[in-house]
Design a protein around this motif. Structure first.
Motif, PDB file in Angstrom:
ATOM      1  N   SER A  99      -3.489   3.745  -1.870  1.00  8.57           N
ATOM      2  CA  SER A  99      -3.825   2.902  -2.874  1.00  8.57           C
ATOM      3  C   SER A  99      -2.783   1.789  -2.934  1.00  8.57           C
ATOM      4  CB  SER A  99      -3.231   3.551  -4.066  1.00  8.57           C
ATOM      5  OG  SER A  99      -1.822   3.985  -4.291  1.00  8.57           O
ATOM      6  N   GLY A 100      -3.147   0.731  -3.725  1.00 12.36           N
ATOM      7  CA  GLY A 100      -2.615  -0.562  -3.837  1.00 12.36           C
ATOM      8  C   GLY A 100      -3.331  -1.819  -3.087  1.00 12.36           C
ATOM      9  N   VAL A 142       0.669  -1.184   0.176  1.00 16.39           N
ATOM     10  CA  VAL A 142      -0.156   0.158   0.046  1.00 16.39           C
ATOM     11  C   VAL A 142       0.922   1.325   0.052  1.00 16.39           C
ATOM     12  CG1 VAL A 142      -1.785   1.306   1.238  1.00 16.39           C
ATOM     13  CG2 VAL A 142      -1.752  -1.189   1.064  1.00 16.39           C
ATOM     14  N   ALA A 189      -3.922   9.995   0.264  1.00 15.73           N
ATOM     15  CA  ALA A 189      -4.794   9.079  -0.519  1.00 15.73           C
ATOM     16  C   ALA A 189      -3.939   7.608  -0.435  1.00 15.73           C
ATOM     17  CB  ALA A 189      -5.009   9.307  -1.889  1.00 15.73           C
ATOM     18  N   ASN A 204     -10.264   5.852   2.575  1.00 14.26           N
ATOM     19  CA  ASN A 204      -9.108   5.618   2.051  1.00 14.26           C
ATOM     20  C   ASN A 204      -8.079   6.789   1.943  1.00 14.26           C
ATOM     21  OD1 ASN A 204     -10.360   6.512  -0.093  1.00 14.26           O
ATOM     22  ND2 ASN A 204      -9.511   4.896  -1.421  1.00 14.26           N
ATOM     23  N   THR A 205      -8.860   8.067   2.443  1.00 11.99           N
ATOM     24  CA  THR A 205      -8.144   9.364   2.189  1.00 11.99           C
ATOM     25  C   THR A 205      -8.527   9.833   3.558  1.00 11.99           C
ATOM     26  OG1 THR A 205     -10.297  10.422   1.657  1.00 11.99           O
ATOM     27  CG2 THR A 205      -8.723   9.491  -0.253  1.00 11.99           C
TER      28      THR A 205
END
Length: 121
Positions: free
Chosen positions: A25-26, A2, A23, A76-77
């Motif tokens: 991601s992954g 991530v 943010a 996720n942010t």
């Protein structure tokens, strides 16, 4: 894996405000908590603000009343809003997350690369 990608930062005048965004991601399964830490030259890394998925906020003593973190609806942010900035707020600000990468009970701490905030006139 991530990644946490930060945006914002730069030069801010004393008394001004800043907003940082981050943010994730992954291979993200779920986030339990996200937030921001900072590290000034010669100092240890310290908590700025962190917020749990249920919205419970924890802020550092040095920024209490001036900083807040908010987690996005997709969990996720995370944004950091700071007001009344002082020269001593100058530091590298790091995004942080406590998360899982799969349906297990194991959580990991993940850090962003950091973004420099300079408070100066």
């Amino acid at each position: 894996q991530v990644d946490l990608v930060e945006s914002g930062g730069g030069l801010v005048q004393p008394g001004g405000s800043l907003k940082l965004s981050c943010a994730a991601s992954g291979s993200l399964f779920s986030i339990r908590e996200m937030g921001w830490y900072r590290q000034a030259p010669g100092n240890e890394r310290e908590l700025v603000a962190r917020v749990a998925a249920d919205g419970i906020l924890n802020t550092g003593d040095s920024v209490k009343g001036r900083a807040t973190a908010s987690i996005g609806n997709a969990l996720n942010t995370v944004d950091l809003q700071m007001n009344s900035l002082k020269p001593e707020d100058t530091a590298v600000y790091y995004c942080w997350a406590d998360l899982r990468t799969g349906p297990t009970l194991i959580y990991h701490h993940v850090w962003g690369q950091g973004t420099l905030v300079t408070v100066s006139s």
